[in-house]
Design an enzyme around this catalytic site. Structure first.
Site, short mmCIF file in Angstrom:
data_model
loop_
_atom_site.label_atom_id
_atom_site.label_comp_id
_atom_site.label_asym_id
_atom_site.label_seq_id
_atom_site.Cartn_x
_atom_site.Cartn_y
_atom_site.Cartn_z
N ARG A 5 2.50 -7.93 5.11
CA ARG A 5 2.88 -6.60 5.64
C ARG A 5 1.62 -6.00 6.24
O ARG A 5 0.61 -5.84 5.56
CB ARG A 5 3.43 -5.71 4.53
CG ARG A 5 3.61 -4.26 4.97
CD ARG A 5 4.45 -3.45 4.03
NE ARG A 5 5.86 -3.80 4.14
CZ ARG A 5 6.85 -3.05 3.67
NH1 ARG A 5 6.61 -1.91 3.05
NH2 ARG A 5 8.11 -3.44 3.81
N ARG A 14 18.15 -7.68 0.25
CA ARG A 14 16.82 -8.15 0.64
C ARG A 14 16.47 -9.42 -0.13
O ARG A 14 15.90 -10.37 0.40
CB ARG A 14 15.76 -7.06 0.35
CG ARG A 14 15.91 -5.78 1.16
CD ARG A 14 15.64 -6.01 2.62
NE ARG A 14 14.32 -6.57 2.83
CZ ARG A 14 13.18 -5.86 2.90
NH1 ARG A 14 13.23 -4.54 2.82
NH2 ARG A 14 12.02 -6.45 3.08
N HIS A 58 10.64 -5.55 11.69
CA HIS A 58 10.90 -5.69 10.24
C HIS A 58 12.07 -6.68 10.08
O HIS A 58 13.17 -6.29 9.67
CB HIS A 58 11.21 -4.33 9.64
CG HIS A 58 11.12 -4.29 8.14
ND1 HIS A 58 10.70 -5.36 7.37
CD2 HIS A 58 11.41 -3.28 7.26
CE1 HIS A 58 10.74 -5.01 6.09
NE2 HIS A 58 11.16 -3.76 5.99
N CYS A 99 17.16 1.73 5.60
CA CYS A 99 16.36 0.66 4.99
C CYS A 99 15.67 1.11 3.72
O CYS A 99 15.29 0.26 2.90
CB CYS A 99 15.33 0.16 6.00
SG CYS A 99 14.26 1.49 6.61
N GLN A 111 14.24 -7.04 6.82
CA GLN A 111 15.20 -5.94 6.64
C GLN A 111 16.48 -6.23 7.43
O GLN A 111 17.59 -6.05 6.91
CB GLN A 111 14.57 -4.63 7.13
CG GLN A 111 15.47 -3.43 6.97
CD GLN A 111 15.72 -3.09 5.51
OE1 GLN A 111 14.80 -2.99 4.73
NE2 GLN A 111 16.97 -2.92 5.14
N ASP A 154 16.35 5.78 9.84
CA ASP A 154 15.11 5.43 9.13
C ASP A 154 14.21 6.67 9.21
O ASP A 154 14.49 7.61 9.96
CB ASP A 154 14.47 4.20 9.82
CG ASP A 154 13.19 3.72 9.13
OD1 ASP A 154 12.95 4.09 7.97
OD2 ASP A 154 12.43 2.96 9.78
N1 CP Z 1 12.86 -1.25 3.25
C1 CP Z 1 11.65 -1.66 2.86
O1 CP Z 1 11.00 -2.53 3.47
O2 CP Z 1 11.20 -1.06 1.70
P1 CP Z 1 9.70 -1.15 1.15
O3 CP Z 1 8.81 -0.47 2.16
O4 CP Z 1 9.74 -0.42 -0.17
O5 CP Z 1 9.33 -2.58 0.97
N1 NVA Z 2 9.84 2.38 9.72
C1 NVA Z 2 9.37 2.40 8.36
C2 NVA Z 2 10.11 1.38 7.53
C3 NVA Z 2 9.74 1.32 6.08
C4 NVA Z 2 10.47 0.24 5.34
C5 NVA Z 2 7.87 2.16 8.33
O1 NVA Z 2 7.39 1.29 9.08
O2 NVA Z 2 7.17 2.84 7.57
#
Ligand code: CP
Ligand code: NVA
Length: 311
Positions: free
Chosen positions: A105, A296, A133, A268, A136, A228
């Protein structure tokens, strides 16, 4: 050469369909525990987790999923990625000597591409970047498949809010599965042109992407409404400005009322109740947000089997 999963576009439409079918099977077989057919599928493999941003769902589901496939998990602290310690490519070239795959990440997608360029033997999985993502989106499609009795083609989803990473991967996956998407954003927060072009290139069965600035027009008669956060991780300095710009894009009862009667609400998570969604909508019977979170686990296990074991 190793396979990677940086984007939904790394799968063909057929592979995406196969992965989702496998995810459904994995979900139904989970009660078998160690007797599940996939319980030792990745035995002897080592998979690293390297997260440069916070995470609840992605971290926990990969941790459990890796173990449930019989592989070993290696938690790699994010501070190893600090540029003043050693170059990112050197981190990558070390890791490939010890482990088979790394779930990352991070910020720019370019960091993932740099990792891949440096490490022909290591599989790289995108656990969220600024741009995409894809894990997701796999879970989102599994959730819709469950809700719609396996018939996705011809359905319509509205994404309301920021044309961000979650929106981009949702659009990729939906197009490939024959689901049309309406995206409603304020001017200046649209999906990147590249994603719009990609959507057209991968669309199946006449699925289309339509962009709106009016959220009401976007949600009219759709089968699902997705939102989101307005401020993604890494954009915190823009919070106040974004809160003003997105105020008209809240998913609330009156917006949901414009969608089909049986439309589902998707997010999400994490959600900021009172901002992009009201408490009432996220707690309503239409909300499938915790199904998305559960899926997930199953969807990522299926993806790991596809990428690492050629399922
Ligand atoms: N939706 C999602 O990716 O959640 P987290 O940021 O908690 O991993
Ligand atoms: N768009 C958000 C998604 C988190 C799961 C971010 O990138 O923070």
């Amino acid at each position: 050469m190793s396979r990677h999963f940086l984007s939904i576009l790394d799968f063909s439409a057929e592979e995406l369909g196969d992965t989702l079918a496998l995810a459904r099977r994995i979900k139904s077989e989970r009660t078998l525990g160690p007797q599940a057919p996939t319980a030792r599928a990745l035995a002897g493999r080592h998979i690293g987790l390297l997260f440069e941003k916070p995470s609840l769902r992605t971290r926990v589901t990969f941790t459990i999923g890796v173990r449930e496939l019989g592989a070993e998990l290696v938690e790699i602290p994010a501070d190893v990625m600090h540029a003043d310690r050693e170059p990112l490519v050197d981190v990558a070239r070390n890791l490939e000597r010890w482990i088979d795959a790394v779930v990352i990440r991070t910020f720019g997608q370019d960091r993932l591409l740099d990792f891949i360029d440096a490490t022909p033997r290591l599989s790289v999985i995108n656990a969220l970047s600024n741009e995409e993502h894809p894990c997701q989106a796999l879970a989102d499609m599994q959730t819709l498949h469950e809700r719609w009795d396996g018939r996705l083609e011809g359905r319509r989803i509205a994404f309301v809010g920021d044309g961000n990473n979650v929106c981009a991967s949702l659009v990729h996956a939906a197009m490939m599965l024959g689901v049309s998407v309406h995206v409603a954003t304020p001017t200046g927060y649209e999906l990147p042109d590249e994603v719009v072009d990609q959507a057209a290139a991968v669309s199946q069965q006449g699925a289309g992407l339509t962009e709106f600035t009016d959220p009401q027009a976007a949600v009219r008669d759709v089968d699902a409404v997705y939102t989101d956060v307005w401020t993604s991780m890494g954009q915190e300095v823009e919070y106040a400005q974004r809160k003003r710009k997105f105020a008209a894009y809240q998913v609330n009862r009156s917006l949901m009322a414009l969608a089909k009667n049986d439309a589902v609400f998707m997010h999400c998570l994490p959600a900021h109740r009172g901002e992009e969604v009201t408490d009432e909508v996220i707690e309503s019977a239409a909300s499938v947000v915790f199904d998305q979170a559960e899926n997930r686990l199953h969807a990522q296990k299926a993806m790991l089997l596809k990428v690492l074991a050629g399922h």
